[in-house]
Write a protein that holds these residues in place. Structure first.
Motif, PDB file in Angstrom:
ATOM      1  N   GLU A  23      10.315  21.946  -6.765  1.00  0.00           N
ATOM      2  CA  GLU A  23      10.685  22.741  -7.924  1.00  0.00           C
ATOM      3  C   GLU A  23      11.617  23.849  -7.439  1.00  0.00           C
ATOM      4  O   GLU A  23      11.465  24.355  -6.336  1.00  0.00           O
ATOM      5  CB  GLU A  23       9.449  23.382  -8.562  1.00  0.00           C
ATOM      6  CG  GLU A  23       8.536  22.405  -9.257  1.00  0.00           C
ATOM      7  CD  GLU A  23       7.281  23.088  -9.773  1.00  0.00           C
ATOM      8  OE1 GLU A  23       7.034  23.011 -10.994  1.00  0.00           O
ATOM      9  OE2 GLU A  23       6.546  23.678  -8.956  1.00  0.00           O
ATOM     10  N   GLU A  77      13.643  21.609 -12.709  1.00  0.00           N
ATOM     11  CA  GLU A  77      12.578  21.735 -13.703  1.00  0.00           C
ATOM     12  C   GLU A  77      13.125  21.945 -15.120  1.00  0.00           C
ATOM     13  O   GLU A  77      12.403  21.769 -16.093  1.00  0.00           O
ATOM     14  CB  GLU A  77      11.568  22.819 -13.333  1.00  0.00           C
ATOM     15  CG  GLU A  77      12.142  24.190 -13.160  1.00  0.00           C
ATOM     16  CD  GLU A  77      12.555  24.497 -11.730  1.00  0.00           C
ATOM     17  OE1 GLU A  77      12.655  25.692 -11.427  1.00  0.00           O
ATOM     18  OE2 GLU A  77      12.788  23.567 -10.929  1.00  0.00           O
ATOM     19  N   THR A  82       8.354  16.005 -17.385  1.00  0.00           N
ATOM     20  CA  THR A  82       7.145  16.526 -16.750  1.00  0.00           C
ATOM     21  C   THR A  82       5.995  15.526 -16.838  1.00  0.00           C
ATOM     22  O   THR A  82       5.960  14.674 -17.727  1.00  0.00           O
ATOM     23  CB  THR A  82       6.715  17.851 -17.397  1.00  0.00           C
ATOM     24  OG1 THR A  82       6.505  17.639 -18.787  1.00  0.00           O
ATOM     25  CG2 THR A  82       7.770  18.924 -17.203  1.00  0.00           C
TER      26      THR A  82
END
Length: 145
Positions: A23, A77, A82
């Motif tokens: 990330e 991100e 996700t």
């Protein structure tokens, strides 16, 4: 191809080790990794190496190119999918085919789970991996006729 073949574990296929980024990585760096590795996706992991997302070539087209964003200004991100669906290497090939069909996925992460149900990527299966397996199966069947 018969039901016995589809019931074999994914681990019998020639699946790949996943390419991962942390990330906070810039999308431009993820693109570089995808190009070098020749993969259509990269998995996103946190500091503990837990799977948190996936970025596919389609994500790049829609969320970067389609929005005319500069990949050097966007973090992974911001565009990743996700909590991607994942499987275990011990799951049957049929599970991968079904998941890919229903979710319209071309890539599925292979993970191990810890006691807190956290996922850690250990592999990546693609439609191409399954098609290669089917092609070899068909070739072997035809050669035996």
């Amino acid at each position: 191809m018969d039901a016995r073949t589809l019931s074999l574990p994914i681990s019998t296929l020639d699946y790949k080790q996943p390419s991962t980024v942390q990330e906070g990585t810039l999308v431009s760096d993820a693109i570089d990794i995808m190009q070098v590795e020749g993969f259509g996706c990269v998995l996103v992991v946190d500091n503990e190496q837990r799977l948190v997302g996936i970025i596919t070539d389609r994500d790049l087209l829609v969320n970067v190119c389609g929005k005319r964003l500069n990949a050097e200004d966007v973090k992974v991100e911001e565009i990743m999918s996700t909590n991607p669906e994942s499987l275990r290497a011990s799951d049957p090939i049929a599970f991968a085919l079904n998941l890919m069909h229903l979710g319209h996925f071309r890539h599925v992460p292979l993970c191990i789970w810890d006691d807190q149900n956290q996922q850690f990527p250990v592999g990546l299966i693609s439609t191409g991996d399954i098609l290669d397996h089917v092609a070899i199966f068909i070739e072997n069947q035809e050669g035996g006729v």
